[in-house]
Scaffold this motif. Structure first.
Motif, PDB file in Angstrom:
ATOM      1  N   GLY A 113       0.799  -1.223   0.000  1.00 55.46           N
ATOM      2  CA  GLY A 113       0.000   0.000   0.000  1.00 55.46           C
ATOM      3  C   GLY A 113       0.825   1.263   0.000  1.00 55.46           C
ATOM      4  O   GLY A 113       1.695   1.480  -0.834  1.00 55.46           O
ATOM      5  N   LYS A 114       0.584   2.120   0.950  1.00 57.26           N
ATOM      6  CA  LYS A 114       1.274   3.409   1.074  1.00 57.26           C
ATOM      7  C   LYS A 114       2.753   3.222   1.435  1.00 57.26           C
ATOM      8  O   LYS A 114       3.580   4.079   1.145  1.00 57.26           O
ATOM      9  CB  LYS A 114       0.557   4.238   2.143  1.00 57.26           C
ATOM     10  N   ALA A 133      -0.313   1.947  -3.206  1.00 54.86           N
ATOM     11  CA  ALA A 133      -1.417   2.885  -3.050  1.00 54.86           C
ATOM     12  C   ALA A 133      -1.329   3.932  -4.150  1.00 54.86           C
ATOM     13  O   ALA A 133      -0.237   4.425  -4.455  1.00 54.86           O
ATOM     14  CB  ALA A 133      -1.349   3.551  -1.674  1.00 54.86           C
ATOM     15  N   ASP A 134      -2.459   4.268  -4.752  1.00 55.49           N
ATOM     16  CA  ASP A 134      -2.465   5.257  -5.831  1.00 55.49           C
ATOM     17  C   ASP A 134      -1.849   6.586  -5.399  1.00 55.49           C
ATOM     18  O   ASP A 134      -1.235   7.284  -6.202  1.00 55.49           O
ATOM     19  CB  ASP A 134      -3.891   5.473  -6.351  1.00 55.49           C
ATOM     20  N   SER A 135      -1.973   6.923  -4.119  1.00 54.18           N
ATOM     21  CA  SER A 135      -1.416   8.179  -3.614  1.00 54.18           C
ATOM     22  C   SER A 135       0.116   8.183  -3.638  1.00 54.18           C
ATOM     23  O   SER A 135       0.735   9.230  -3.541  1.00 54.18           O
ATOM     24  CB  SER A 135      -1.913   8.437  -2.192  1.00 54.18           C
ATOM     25  N   TRP A 147       5.301   2.679 -13.016  1.00 57.05           N
ATOM     26  CA  TRP A 147       4.105   2.346 -12.263  1.00 57.05           C
ATOM     27  C   TRP A 147       3.295   1.264 -12.970  1.00 57.05           C
ATOM     28  O   TRP A 147       3.167   1.278 -14.186  1.00 57.05           O
ATOM     29  CB  TRP A 147       3.231   3.577 -12.061  1.00 57.05           C
ATOM     30  N   SER A 148       2.760   0.338 -12.213  1.00 53.36           N
ATOM     31  CA  SER A 148       1.869  -0.697 -12.735  1.00 53.36           C
ATOM     32  C   SER A 148       0.566  -0.650 -11.945  1.00 53.36           C
ATOM     33  O   SER A 148       0.582  -0.392 -10.739  1.00 53.36           O
ATOM     34  CB  SER A 148       2.509  -2.081 -12.578  1.00 53.36           C
ATOM     35  N   ASP A 149      -0.542  -0.912 -12.624  1.00 52.63           N
ATOM     36  CA  ASP A 149      -1.825  -0.970 -11.932  1.00 52.63           C
ATOM     37  C   ASP A 149      -2.162  -2.377 -11.446  1.00 52.63           C
ATOM     38  O   ASP A 149      -3.243  -2.615 -10.926  1.00 52.63           O
ATOM     39  CB  ASP A 149      -2.946  -0.461 -12.852  1.00 52.63           C
ATOM     40  N   ASP A 150      -1.235  -3.322 -11.609  1.00 51.44           N
ATOM     41  CA  ASP A 150      -1.444  -4.684 -11.119  1.00 51.44           C
ATOM     42  C   ASP A 150      -1.525  -4.682  -9.597  1.00 51.44           C
ATOM     43  O   ASP A 150      -0.982  -3.797  -8.934  1.00 51.44           O
ATOM     44  CB  ASP A 150      -0.302  -5.600 -11.557  1.00 51.44           C
ATOM     45  N   GLU A 151      -2.175  -5.694  -9.048  1.00 52.84           N
ATOM     46  CA  GLU A 151      -2.303  -5.820  -7.590  1.00 52.84           C
ATOM     47  C   GLU A 151      -0.955  -6.111  -6.924  1.00 52.84           C
ATOM     48  O   GLU A 151      -0.668  -5.624  -5.841  1.00 52.84           O
ATOM     49  CB  GLU A 151      -3.291  -6.929  -7.224  1.00 52.84           C
ATOM     50  N   ILE A 152      -0.147  -6.945  -7.561  1.00 52.44           N
ATOM     51  CA  ILE A 152       1.146  -7.354  -7.017  1.00 52.44           C
ATOM     52  C   ILE A 152       2.172  -7.290  -8.147  1.00 52.44           C
ATOM     53  O   ILE A 152       1.908  -7.758  -9.246  1.00 52.44           O
ATOM     54  CB  ILE A 152       1.087  -8.794  -6.463  1.00 52.44           C
ATOM     55  N   LEU A 159       9.210  -6.736  -4.047  1.00 55.49           N
ATOM     56  CA  LEU A 159       7.806  -7.063  -4.246  1.00 55.49           C
ATOM     57  C   LEU A 159       6.986  -5.909  -3.704  1.00 55.49           C
ATOM     58  O   LEU A 159       7.155  -5.515  -2.548  1.00 55.49           O
ATOM     59  CB  LEU A 159       7.432  -8.345  -3.501  1.00 55.49           C
ATOM     60  N   THR A 160       6.125  -5.346  -4.555  1.00 55.34           N
ATOM     61  CA  THR A 160       5.247  -4.264  -4.127  1.00 55.34           C
ATOM     62  C   THR A 160       3.810  -4.695  -4.365  1.00 55.34           C
ATOM     63  O   THR A 160       3.524  -5.461  -5.282  1.00 55.34           O
ATOM     64  CB  THR A 160       5.546  -2.951  -4.881  1.00 55.34           C
ATOM     65  N   ALA A 161       2.901  -4.209  -3.523  1.00 56.61           N
ATOM     66  CA  ALA A 161       1.515  -4.646  -3.622  1.00 56.61           C
ATOM     67  C   ALA A 161       0.559  -3.553  -3.177  1.00 56.61           C
ATOM     68  O   ALA A 161       0.868  -2.780  -2.267  1.00 56.61           O
ATOM     69  CB  ALA A 161       1.299  -5.886  -2.755  1.00 56.61           C
ATOM     70  N   LYS A 162      -0.580  -3.515  -3.855  1.00 55.12           N
ATOM     71  CA  LYS A 162      -1.670  -2.670  -3.382  1.00 55.12           C
ATOM     72  C   LYS A 162      -2.219  -3.352  -2.131  1.00 55.12           C
ATOM     73  O   LYS A 162      -2.123  -4.554  -1.988  1.00 55.12           O
ATOM     74  CB  LYS A 162      -2.762  -2.570  -4.442  1.00 55.12           C
ATOM     75  N   SER A 163      -2.775  -2.596  -1.252  1.00 53.32           N
ATOM     76  CA  SER A 163      -3.350  -3.180  -0.047  1.00 53.32           C
ATOM     77  C   SER A 163      -4.807  -3.532  -0.311  1.00 53.32           C
ATOM     78  O   SER A 163      -5.499  -2.840  -1.025  1.00 53.32           O
ATOM     79  CB  SER A 163      -3.268  -2.190   1.104  1.00 53.32           C
ATOM     80  N   ASN A 164      -5.244  -4.638   0.248  1.00 48.29           N
ATOM     81  CA  ASN A 164      -6.659  -4.981   0.179  1.00 48.29           C
ATOM     82  C   ASN A 164      -7.016  -5.812   1.398  1.00 48.29           C
ATOM     83  O   ASN A 164      -6.155  -6.237   2.148  1.00 48.29           O
ATOM     84  CB  ASN A 164      -7.011  -5.690  -1.134  1.00 48.29           C
TER      85      ASN A 164
END
Length: 189
Positions: A113-114, A133-135, A147-152, A159-164
């Motif tokens: 995430g952030k 996180a988009d921010s 930047w990638s819009d993928d979840e992981i 390894l980077t990941a959006k939070s959910n």
């Protein structure tokens, strides 16, 4: 297999007050099950306060103060998100030192995430593909990341990941990343 490879590995979890509680507790629990030794590193003394949903969460004991830590003391790094935590860590010079040392040494890093935004501080992610996180997007792109819009997103040891809410996929990816990083370091040695 994962349990054997992570057994005894020292993992730094870098947080400050206001970290996303699930982004710290879920990885910590999975790492303990995998035989690793996760340690909470923080600029806070004694206890650090999480953020859960829309309010303050639980207090957690810290293992080491960020000013006393060297990346060489750890095998892998976890960077949970949380607006307050990331803002506080971003102003701490030890954060840059620790993350920069992990990047330079090619040790495994997972950022959620952030928390991904902290990677922009070290000015060593130019050309790396990341998500989060988009921010955090503007800061990462300004630092030269793709930047990638993928979840992981996996980019070598990073390894980077959006939070959910469902952390299971993120945890599985983290364990695979850390196992691969440990294996790669064994081969290089």
């Amino acid at each position: 297999m994962t349990e054997q490879l992570l057994a005894g590995k020292n993992i730094a979890i870098l947080v400050a007050n206001g970290f996303e509680e699930l982004e710290m507790t879920e990885p910590q629990r999975a790492l303990l099950k995998a035989g690793a030794k996760p340690k909470v590193i923080s600029p806070e003394q004694g206890l650090v306060n999480g953020w859960h949903g829309a309010a303050w969460g639980h207090y957690f004991p810290t293992d080491r103060h960020v000013g006393e830590v060297l990346a060489a003391d750890f095998d892998l790094l976890v960077l949970p998100g949380g607006d307050r935590s990331v803002a506080k860590l971003a102003t701490n010079p030890h954060t840059r030192r620790i993350i920069g040392s992990f990047v330079d040494s090619g040790k495994g890093i997972v950022a959620f995430g952030k928390g991904v935004e902290l990677l922009a501080l070290v000015e060593r992610i130019k050309g790396r593909t990341v998500t989060g996180a988009d921010s955090a997007r503007a800061a990462l792109e300004a630092a030269g990341a793709k930047w990638s819009d993928d979840e992981i997103v996996q980019d070598r040891f990073l390894l980077t990941a959006k939070s959910n809410e469902d952390m299971s996929g993120l945890i599985d990816a983290m364990l695979r990343n850390f196992t691969a990083a440990v294996e790669q370091r064994k081969v290089a040695a």
